[in-house]
Write an enzyme that holds these catalytic residues in place. Structure first.
Site, PDB file in Angstrom:
ATOM      1  N   GLY A 239      10.114 -14.692  -2.934  1.00  0.00           N
ATOM      2  CA  GLY A 239       9.299 -14.538  -4.130  1.00  0.00           C
ATOM      3  C   GLY A 239       8.344 -15.667  -4.448  1.00  0.00           C
ATOM      4  N   PRO A 274      12.087 -15.961   2.158  1.00  0.00           N
ATOM      5  CA  PRO A 274      10.645 -16.054   1.886  1.00  0.00           C
ATOM      6  C   PRO A 274       9.862 -15.131   2.807  1.00  0.00           C
ATOM      7  CG  PRO A 274      11.319 -17.890   3.255  1.00  0.00           C
ATOM      8  CD  PRO A 274      12.582 -17.127   2.919  1.00  0.00           C
ATOM      9  N   GLY A 275       8.846 -14.500   2.268  1.00  0.00           N
ATOM     10  CA  GLY A 275       7.971 -13.666   3.084  1.00  0.00           C
ATOM     11  C   GLY A 275       6.548 -14.170   2.945  1.00  0.00           C
ATOM     12  N   ARG A 276       5.952 -13.799   1.796  1.00  0.00           N
ATOM     13  CA  ARG A 276       4.556 -14.123   1.523  1.00  0.00           C
ATOM     14  C   ARG A 276       4.213 -15.609   1.721  1.00  0.00           C
ATOM     15  NH1 ARG A 276       1.820 -10.900  -2.165  1.00  0.00           N
ATOM     16  NH2 ARG A 276       3.842 -10.227  -2.922  1.00  0.00           N
ATOM     17  N   ARG A 312      -3.284  -3.753  -0.340  1.00  0.00           N
ATOM     18  CA  ARG A 312      -2.918  -4.555  -1.517  1.00  0.00           C
ATOM     19  C   ARG A 312      -3.922  -4.457  -2.664  1.00  0.00           C
ATOM     20  NH1 ARG A 312      -2.793  -9.333  -1.662  1.00  0.00           N
ATOM     21  NH2 ARG A 312      -1.086  -9.573  -3.132  1.00  0.00           N
ATOM     22  N   TYR A 316      -2.053  -2.878  -5.818  1.00  0.00           N
ATOM     23  CA  TYR A 316      -1.629  -3.808  -6.873  1.00  0.00           C
ATOM     24  C   TYR A 316      -2.817  -4.416  -7.621  1.00  0.00           C
ATOM     25  CZ  TYR A 316       2.318  -4.325  -3.506  1.00  0.00           C
ATOM     26  OH  TYR A 316       3.340  -4.144  -2.612  1.00  0.00           O
ATOM     27  N   CYS A 344     -11.751   8.237   2.220  1.00  0.00           N
ATOM     28  CA  CYS A 344     -12.212   9.155   1.186  1.00  0.00           C
ATOM     29  C   CYS A 344     -11.324   9.096  -0.042  1.00  0.00           C
ATOM     30  CB  CYS A 344     -12.280  10.569   1.745  1.00  0.00           C
ATOM     31  SG  CYS A 344     -13.407  10.629   3.131  1.00  0.00           S
ATOM     32  N   TYR A 373       2.166  -8.453   3.867  1.00  0.00           N
ATOM     33  CA  TYR A 373       1.945  -7.128   3.278  1.00  0.00           C
ATOM     34  C   TYR A 373       0.538  -6.624   3.605  1.00  0.00           C
ATOM     35  CZ  TYR A 373       6.065  -8.894   0.961  1.00  0.00           C
ATOM     36  OH  TYR A 373       7.291  -9.457   0.735  1.00  0.00           O
TER      37      TYR A 373
HETATM   38  C1  LIG Z   1      10.322  -8.381  -0.598  1.00  0.00           C
HETATM   39  C2  LIG Z   1      11.563  -9.156  -0.629  1.00  0.00           C
HETATM   40  C3  LIG Z   1      11.560 -10.506  -0.244  1.00  0.00           C
HETATM   41  C4  LIG Z   1      10.320 -11.263   0.117  1.00  0.00           C
HETATM   42  O1  LIG Z   1       9.494 -11.475  -0.982  1.00  0.00           O
HETATM   43  P1  LIG Z   1       8.250 -12.468  -0.884  1.00  0.00           P
HETATM   44  O2  LIG Z   1       7.638 -12.396  -2.220  1.00  0.00           O
HETATM   45  O3  LIG Z   1       7.364 -11.971   0.192  1.00  0.00           O
HETATM   46  O4  LIG Z   1       8.774 -13.825  -0.571  1.00  0.00           O
HETATM   47  C5  LIG Z   1      12.776 -11.155  -0.207  1.00  0.00           C
HETATM   48  N1  LIG Z   1      13.927 -10.538  -0.543  1.00  0.00           N
HETATM   49  C6  LIG Z   1      13.964  -9.247  -0.924  1.00  0.00           C
HETATM   50  C7  LIG Z   1      15.271  -8.624  -1.258  1.00  0.00           C
HETATM   51  C8  LIG Z   1      12.786  -8.520  -0.984  1.00  0.00           C
HETATM   52  O5  LIG Z   1      12.814  -7.241  -1.395  1.00  0.00           O
END
Ligand SMILES: *Cc1c(COP(=O)(O)O)cnc(C)c1O
Length: 425
Positions: A239, A274-276, A312, A316, A344, A373
């Site tokens: 997050g 962590p992802g983003r 995105r 969003y 379209c 994403y």
């Molecule tokens: C989507 C998600 C993440 C990653 O979130 P980021 O905002 O990209 O860091 C981590 N844990 C869970 C359970 C998620 O659904």
């Protein structure tokens, strides 16, 4: 921070010209910077060097095999949300004991698959799922280590679509019912309650929601231990936000400083998802201008990438910066412009009402911060083949996913004989 900069008048990914890449692979394309990916992973990991931890990269943000393999080689694990992601993780050579399995709707097949492979933990999202995991585990003769996902009811102050830790959210279990749920978990034959999980949302740009929720879940860990549960893992989710525009999110070191004092004495292995923050600014989408168009009240630039390639902004109302690949184009007259795709749908835009320099046919445009994403949410809507993914390292580039072909678009489709037999008049 990232390694997409102007060099000799042209935007480059590290030392590779994006113009040259466009000539060699076509447009649109995604390009990632190896240096940026490794730096972001390293910085995050170093922030937690003082405690036992595992960084389970959230692969829903970017699931290319090359990138998963890279993080595996750096000691990371993965946060998966489906059987398909488990399959990808395996293809990338990720050790199963570094995988956590999240998601509100795991099917019996997915649960059995994950048990058979021996993933580290299931993040459990409801009582019914908990009981079902126990049933599947007993059936296949395995033990499921689980971490119940609790909602600390902390508002992360982000977009409602990516807010997940409130009482009204479909995710997780109300923290006030957690102790009772762990009692249930302990009573199930196939289940071993081993951790606590919490993920409050995405693109969070201040430390305080994290600090607040960590305080709440740390207290819960103490109570659960008091109840006799052997809680060894505390999974704090992902997050952490990034700079898309002018946000100033905490650095991983600030984030660590805000939460570690509340966790040091617990002795849990900390898991992060962590992802983003790892991949978001490590990738961009490069697209070519097809046409310009002016309606009485609007100015449009039509490009060859659309919402199917990068959703995105449409989904969003997300802001992603737009840079011309040719540096001199930044000095052109500016106008309020919509940068739109060929799909379209009126919602098909990558930038809306944006102050942009003039763009002309054949110009290359970079949509920044597309590494998370981005490709993973791409679709074939309008029967558009998905773009390739390129990884740059210094002066080299590698095609880590090929552009889809028209044949890819119809793979697996069949016309039943009774329809095929009908003559086309
Ligand atoms: C989507 C998600 C993440 C990653 O979130 P980021 O905002 O990209 O860091 C981590 N844990 C869970 C359970 C998620 O659904």
């Amino acid at each position: 921070m990232h390694h997409f900069d102007y060099k000799d008048g042209e935007l480059c990914a590290e030392d590779v010209s994006l113009t040259r890449l466009a000539e060699e692979v076509g447009t649109p394309y995604y390009v990632y910077s190896h240096e940026t990916l490794t730096r972001h992973f390293r910085v995050f990991s170093e922030a937690f060097a003082s405690v036992r931890h595992l960084i389970c990269f959230a692969m829903k943000s970017n699931s290319n095999l090359a990138i998963l393999r890279l993080f595996g080689a750096m000691g990371g694990g993965l946060d998966i949300v489906s059987g398909g992601e488990l399959f990808r993780a395996a293809k990338a050579g990720m050790p199963y004991e570094r995988i956590v399995f999240a998601g509100v709707g795991k099917s019996d097949e997915e649960i059995a698959y994950a048990l058979e492979k021996g993933v580290l933990l299931f993040n459990v999202e409801s009582e019914e799922e908990l009981v079902n995991i126990g049933a599947v585990a007993s059936r296949v003769g395995r033990q499921a280590r689980v971490a119940i996902r609790v909602n600390p009811d902390v508002d992360p102050q982000t977009h409602p679509y990516i807010t997940t830790g409130l009482k009204k959210s479909k995710f997780g279990i109300d923290i006030n019912r957690a102790r009772e749920q762990y009692r249930t978990a302990a009573s199930l034959e196939g289940v071993e309650p081993s951790g606590v999980h919490c993920h409050i949302g995405s693109q969070i740009t201040s430390s305080s929601p994290f600090a607040d929720s960590v305080e709440i879940v740390a207290r819960l860990v103490g109570e659960l231990r008091g109840d006799g549960h052997d809680i060894r893992y505390l999974n704090l989710g992902g997050g952490l936000g990034i700079t898309y525009h002018d946000e100033a999110p905490p650095l991983p070191s600030d984030y660590a400083a805000a939460i570690l004092p509340k966790l040091k004495d617990l002795g849990c292995t900390l898991i992060f998802e962590p992802g983003r923050v790892i991949t978001g600014n490590a990738g961009i989408l490069v697209t070519r201008v097809l046409y310009g168009k002016e309606n009485p009240e609007k100015r449009f630039v039509i490009i060859d990438a659309g919402m199917n390639d990068l959703i995105r902004p449409s989904l969003y109302q997300a802001f992603q910066d737009v840079w011309p690949v040719e540096e001199a184009a930044r000095e052109r007259p500016r106008h309020v412009t919509d940068l739109v795709g060929p799909v379209c749908e009126s919602g098909d835009y990558l930038a809306k009402d944006r102050d942009l320099p003039e763009f002309y046919r054949d110009d290359l445009v970079a949509v920044m911060s597309s590494g998370a994403y981005g490709f993973t949410m791409a679709s074939n809507y309008n029967s558009r083949p998905r773009p390739p993914e390129i990884l740059v390292r210094g002066e080299e580039y590698h095609i880590i996913r090929e552009r889809e072909t028209y044949d890819d678009l119809v793979r697996g489709e069949h016309i039943p004989a009774f329809i095929e037999e009908r003559r086309i008049p």
